[in-house]
Design a protein around this motif. Structure first.
Motif, PDB file in Angstrom:
ATOM      1  N   UNK A 183      -9.230 -45.409 -49.010  1.00 27.28           N
ATOM      2  CA  UNK A 183      -9.890 -45.223 -50.302  1.00 27.28           C
ATOM      3  C   UNK A 183     -10.938 -46.285 -50.592  1.00 27.28           C
ATOM      4  N   UNK A 184     -11.208 -47.174 -49.638  1.00 29.52           N
ATOM      5  CA  UNK A 184     -12.176 -48.250 -49.843  1.00 29.52           C
ATOM      6  C   UNK A 184     -13.600 -47.858 -49.448  1.00 29.52           C
ATOM      7  N   UNK A 185     -13.788 -46.696 -48.875  1.00 26.75           N
ATOM      8  CA  UNK A 185     -15.118 -46.321 -48.361  1.00 26.75           C
ATOM      9  C   UNK A 185     -16.173 -46.336 -49.461  1.00 26.75           C
ATOM     10  N   UNK A 186     -17.409 -46.441 -49.059  1.00 28.83           N
ATOM     11  CA  UNK A 186     -18.518 -46.435 -50.009  1.00 28.83           C
ATOM     12  C   UNK A 186     -18.932 -45.010 -50.339  1.00 28.83           C
ATOM     13  N   UNK A 187     -18.267 -44.419 -51.287  1.00 30.79           N
ATOM     14  CA  UNK A 187     -18.544 -43.034 -51.661  1.00 30.79           C
ATOM     15  C   UNK A 187     -19.712 -42.972 -52.634  1.00 30.79           C
ATOM     16  N   UNK A 188     -20.375 -41.826 -52.643  1.00 32.25           N
ATOM     17  CA  UNK A 188     -21.364 -41.571 -53.680  1.00 32.25           C
ATOM     18  C   UNK A 188     -20.610 -41.309 -54.976  1.00 32.25           C
ATOM     19  N   UNK A 189     -21.306 -41.328 -56.102  1.00 27.56           N
ATOM     20  CA  UNK A 189     -20.626 -41.081 -57.378  1.00 27.56           C
ATOM     21  C   UNK A 189     -20.027 -39.680 -57.397  1.00 27.56           C
ATOM     22  N   UNK A 190     -20.689 -38.735 -56.761  1.00 23.12           N
ATOM     23  CA  UNK A 190     -20.162 -37.366 -56.704  1.00 23.12           C
ATOM     24  C   UNK A 190     -18.850 -37.332 -55.923  1.00 23.12           C
ATOM     25  N   UNK A 191     -18.807 -38.026 -54.788  1.00 22.86           N
ATOM     26  CA  UNK A 191     -17.588 -38.067 -53.973  1.00 22.86           C
ATOM     27  C   UNK A 191     -16.476 -38.815 -54.706  1.00 22.86           C
ATOM     28  N   UNK A 192     -16.845 -39.883 -55.396  1.00 19.48           N
ATOM     29  CA  UNK A 192     -15.852 -40.631 -56.169  1.00 19.48           C
ATOM     30  C   UNK A 192     -15.245 -39.742 -57.240  1.00 19.48           C
ATOM     31  N   UNK A 193     -16.072 -38.915 -57.877  1.00 23.39           N
ATOM     32  CA  UNK A 193     -15.568 -38.007 -58.903  1.00 23.39           C
ATOM     33  C   UNK A 193     -14.605 -36.977 -58.326  1.00 23.39           C
ATOM     34  N   UNK A 194     -14.856 -36.512 -57.092  1.00 25.98           N
ATOM     35  CA  UNK A 194     -13.943 -35.563 -56.455  1.00 25.98           C
ATOM     36  C   UNK A 194     -12.577 -36.214 -56.286  1.00 25.98           C
ATOM     37  N   UNK A 195     -12.540 -37.448 -55.746  1.00 26.02           N
ATOM     38  CA  UNK A 195     -11.274 -38.167 -55.592  1.00 26.02           C
ATOM     39  C   UNK A 195     -10.599 -38.316 -56.949  1.00 26.02           C
ATOM     40  N   UNK A 196     -11.343 -38.811 -57.934  1.00 29.02           N
ATOM     41  CA  UNK A 196     -10.772 -39.076 -59.260  1.00 29.02           C
ATOM     42  C   UNK A 196     -10.211 -37.795 -59.876  1.00 29.02           C
ATOM     43  N   UNK A 197     -10.964 -36.702 -59.796  1.00 29.69           N
ATOM     44  CA  UNK A 197     -10.507 -35.445 -60.376  1.00 29.69           C
ATOM     45  C   UNK A 197      -9.223 -34.954 -59.728  1.00 29.69           C
ATOM     46  N   UNK A 198      -9.139 -35.049 -58.411  1.00 27.32           N
ATOM     47  CA  UNK A 198      -7.925 -34.618 -57.712  1.00 27.32           C
ATOM     48  C   UNK A 198      -6.751 -35.483 -58.103  1.00 27.32           C
ATOM     49  N   UNK A 199      -6.927 -36.807 -58.063  1.00 31.32           N
ATOM     50  CA  UNK A 199      -5.818 -37.700 -58.399  1.00 31.32           C
ATOM     51  C   UNK A 199      -5.396 -37.535 -59.869  1.00 31.32           C
ATOM     52  N   UNK A 200      -6.363 -37.325 -60.756  1.00 33.40           N
ATOM     53  CA  UNK A 200      -6.045 -37.155 -62.170  1.00 33.40           C
ATOM     54  C   UNK A 200      -5.322 -35.838 -62.450  1.00 33.40           C
TER      55      UNK A 200
END
Length: 195
Positions: free
Chosen positions: A175-192
């Protein structure tokens, strides 16, 4: 304890378990390259299942190649009972192509959709999946990624009605990778999504 665990790996697992005892719901395990992150994580997951703290575990990665590596590592892990992880607990993954495994001999079991859509507390399993597939399962391809899908081919993924309590524990690998804001939102939405 599993033979071969180094002291710092034991300390990492103990720190995680202490965090659970203190009611922590979010924890980060950071280890340098070459320090045995996979071996530590496999041991941690095994301990969570063996203790029945968690019965349904989701292991999320961001590429199919990492998912294939994880499935292979879990399947080949020798548990303290001297049997393979996959023979002691149900081990599932998403669908793969043969070339996702390079030359590895393991043929994974694909998780039945009912395990996602109708969680059953009597089942004890580990599910290895890409974040892209889970996002599509939860929100549909267009909602998760827009009209153009990114990342690995997930053409067989479908939208499913997955309740928030489908898993007891979620591990987000790399989870430390340098994601774009769009990719970060995908992770956040799934985890949330998951409670």
């Amino acid at each position: 304890a599993t033979p071969g665990l180094r002291d710092y790996q034991k300390d990492a697992i103990k720190a995680y378990e202490d965090g659970i005892d203190k009611g922590k719901r979010e924890m980060l395990l950071a280890m340098a390259t070459g320090t045995g992150k996979t071996f530590t994580t496999v041991n941690l997951v095994y301990r969570m299942l063996a203790s029945t703290y968690a019965k349904r575990i989701l292991f999320l990665v961001d590429r199919k190649s990492l998912a294939a590596q994880a499935v292979t590592a879990f399947a080949s892990f020798d548990t303290p009972r001297n049997i393979k992880f996959k023979d002691e607990y149900e081990l599932y993954s998403q669908k793969f192509r043969r070339d996702d495994f390079d030359d590895e001999p393991y043929d994974p079991n694909v998780l039945p959709n009912s395990y996602l859509t109708n969680p059953d507390n009597s089942k004890t399993f580990l599910y290895v999946c890409t974040i892209q597939r889970m996002a599509i399962n939860l929100y549909g391809r267009a909602a998760a990624f827009g009209e153009e899908a990114e990342g690995d081919d997930e053409s067989d993924a479908e939208t499913l009605q997955i309740p928030s309590h489908a898993f007891d524990l979620i591990i987000a690998d790399e989870c430390h990778r340098g994601y774009t804001s769009k990719e970060t939102n995908v992770w956040r939405n799934v985890l949330n999504h998951f409670d």
